[in-house]
Scaffold this active site. Structure first.
Site, short mmCIF file in Angstrom:
data_model
loop_
_atom_site.label_atom_id
_atom_site.label_comp_id
_atom_site.label_asym_id
_atom_site.label_seq_id
_atom_site.Cartn_x
_atom_site.Cartn_y
_atom_site.Cartn_z
N VAL A 59 -4.48 4.65 -7.44
CA VAL A 59 -4.99 5.93 -6.91
C VAL A 59 -4.14 7.13 -7.30
CG1 VAL A 59 -6.21 4.93 -4.93
CG2 VAL A 59 -3.82 5.66 -4.67
N SER A 137 -2.25 8.09 10.02
CA SER A 137 -1.41 7.22 10.85
C SER A 137 -0.93 7.98 12.08
CB SER A 137 -0.19 6.76 10.05
OG SER A 137 0.73 6.07 10.88
N TYR A 150 6.99 8.56 4.57
CA TYR A 150 5.69 8.06 5.07
C TYR A 150 5.12 9.02 6.11
CZ TYR A 150 2.28 4.77 7.02
OH TYR A 150 1.11 4.17 7.46
N SER A 153 3.94 12.20 4.53
CA SER A 153 2.70 12.04 3.75
C SER A 153 1.50 11.95 4.68
CB SER A 153 2.79 10.79 2.87
OG SER A 153 2.74 9.59 3.64
N LYS A 154 1.64 11.25 5.80
CA LYS A 154 0.48 11.07 6.69
C LYS A 154 0.17 12.35 7.47
CE LYS A 154 -0.48 6.82 5.59
NZ LYS A 154 -1.76 6.44 4.99
N ILE A 183 -1.12 -2.00 13.53
CA ILE A 183 -2.17 -2.96 13.17
C ILE A 183 -1.50 -4.07 12.35
CG2 ILE A 183 -4.43 -3.24 12.04
CD1 ILE A 183 -4.51 -1.00 14.14
P1 NAI Z 1 -1.88 -3.19 3.19
O1 NAI Z 1 -0.57 -3.22 2.48
O2 NAI Z 1 -2.45 -4.45 3.72
O3 NAI Z 1 -3.01 -2.47 2.30
C1 NAI Z 1 -2.72 -1.39 1.47
C2 NAI Z 1 -3.44 -1.62 0.15
O4 NAI Z 1 -3.22 -0.46 -0.65
C3 NAI Z 1 -2.91 -2.82 -0.64
O5 NAI Z 1 -3.96 -3.69 -1.01
C4 NAI Z 1 -2.25 -2.20 -1.86
O6 NAI Z 1 -2.34 -2.99 -3.03
C5 NAI Z 1 -3.05 -0.90 -1.98
N1 NAI Z 1 -2.35 0.10 -2.78
C6 NAI Z 1 -1.05 0.49 -2.67
N2 NAI Z 1 -0.77 1.39 -3.61
C7 NAI Z 1 -1.91 1.58 -4.33
C8 NAI Z 1 -2.24 2.39 -5.44
N3 NAI Z 1 -1.33 3.18 -6.04
N4 NAI Z 1 -3.50 2.35 -5.90
C9 NAI Z 1 -4.43 1.52 -5.33
N5 NAI Z 1 -4.17 0.72 -4.30
C10 NAI Z 1 -2.91 0.76 -3.80
O7 NAI Z 1 -1.65 -2.17 4.38
P2 NAI Z 1 -2.61 -1.67 5.54
O8 NAI Z 1 -1.85 -1.81 6.79
O9 NAI Z 1 -3.96 -2.23 5.42
O10 NAI Z 1 -2.67 -0.11 5.21
C11 NAI Z 1 -3.87 0.57 4.91
C12 NAI Z 1 -3.68 2.03 5.26
O11 NAI Z 1 -3.51 2.14 6.67
C13 NAI Z 1 -2.45 2.64 4.62
O12 NAI Z 1 -2.74 3.95 4.20
C14 NAI Z 1 -1.45 2.65 5.77
O13 NAI Z 1 -0.50 3.67 5.61
C15 NAI Z 1 -2.37 2.91 6.94
N6 NAI Z 1 -1.84 2.55 8.23
C16 NAI Z 1 -1.49 1.25 8.52
C17 NAI Z 1 -1.00 0.93 9.78
C18 NAI Z 1 -0.60 -0.45 10.18
O14 NAI Z 1 0.00 -0.63 11.26
N7 NAI Z 1 -0.91 -1.47 9.39
C19 NAI Z 1 -0.84 1.96 10.81
C20 NAI Z 1 -1.24 3.28 10.41
C21 NAI Z 1 -1.72 3.54 9.16
#
Ligand code: NAI
Length: 249
Positions: A59, A137, A150, A153-154, A183
């Site tokens: 991305v 977030s 982080y 950014s958020k 989560i």
């Molecule tokens: P995750 O690590 O399971 O999923 C993130 C995905 O983004 C991964 O599949 C990764 O390969 C992909 N990714 C990373 N860099 C990338 C790039 N340059 N281009 C394309 N894909 C890329 O993590 P999760 O927890 O599902 O996170 C999803 C979103 O939710 C993130 O933006 C995270 O910051 C946000 N978030 C997560 C929380 C949590 O507690 N898990 C809480 C608040 C926000």
């Protein structure tokens, strides 16, 4: 069992970060509601649900993002929704954080979100419809002493969403963000089952971490016509974390 969100049938939706965690769970909810979903990610997912197609994407690359959107338009003729879930986290405070990590986090979480929105905007404006949901977030709403890049950014994503809502609203395009609490996903693996993770859970009013699908349900609502008069909001999906200050016990 996935709930069925009405009005998503046959909609074409791009989910960045759709191979894991919140993005993947969102793709499942959308596909179960009849949407056609493209999961774009750096890594391939082992278990994409039926109705989802995988495309490799970084991305942070404007060129690759534009190419992906162009090829989706060739194939499907339309894009109704965008979910920006691609994200990374790098622990570090002002003094300990490497400049390269600061830049990398901003590049993926902030610039990546902007580039994805930019890639779909002209098409959505032309059709005078579309819904963009950015995954921000609770760390973009509240300060946190050890995760500077982080949190920054958020917070910027939440503000960018308000500005995009103002820019695109007159063209019929809605833009909202969701701020998840804790989560359990591959991103939080270092917290799960640890005392710090348990203390974090206790700070949520519901006294537990959330499930990816609970975020996916809220995303589906914001993508669907059920939210047709909602734009420019940041919706916490955080078990009440941001609503009250509780001492973790
Ligand atoms: P995750 O690590 O399971 O999923 C993130 C995905 O983004 C991964 O599949 C990764 O390969 C992909 N990714 C990373 N860099 C990338 C790039 N340059 N281009 C394309 N894909 C890329 O993590 P999760 O927890 O599902 O996170 C999803 C979103 O939710 C993130 O933006 C995270 O910051 C946000 N978030 C997560 C929380 C949590 O507690 N898990 C809480 C608040 C926000």
């Amino acid at each position: 069992m996935n709930p069925f969100i009405s009005g998503l049938k046959d909609k074409v939706i791009l989910v960045t970060g759709g191979a894991s965690g919140i993005g993947l769970a969102t793709a499942r909810v959308l596909a179960a509601s009849g949407a056609r979903v493209v999961c774009a990610d750096l890594q391939q997912s082992q278990d994409l649900p039926q109705g989802c197609e995988f495309r490799r994407l970084d991305v942070s690359s404007e060129k690759l993002t534009q190419e992906l959107v162009a090829s989706m338009l060739d194939r499907y003729g339309q894009i109704d929704g965008l979910v920006t879930s691609a994200g990374i986290s790098r622990v570090g405070d002002l003094e300990s954080m490497a400049l390269q990590e600061w830049e990398q986090v901003l590049q993926v979480n902030l610039t990546g979100t902007m580039l994805s929105a930019r890639a779909v905007a002209s098409h959505m404006k032309q059709r005078r419809q579309g819904s963009i949901v950015a995954i921000a977030s609770i760390n973009g709403m509240l300060g946190n002493p050890s995760n500077l890049a982080y949190c920054t950014s958020k917070g910027a994503v939440i503000q960018m969403v308000r500005s995009l809502a103002a820019e695109l609203g007159p063209c019929g395009v809605r833009v909202n963000s969701i701020s998840p609490g804790y989560i359990h996903t591959p991103m939080t693996i270092m917290l799960d089952e640890q005392p710090v993770g348990q203390a974090f859970e206790a700070m949520h009013l519901l006294k537990r971490a959330g499930k990816s699908q609970e975020v996916g349900n809220a995303v589906a609502f914001l993508l669907s016509d059920m939210s047709s008069f909602i734009t420019g909001v940041n919706l916490p999906v955080d078990g009440g974390f941001s609503a009250a200050k509780v001492i973790a016990i």
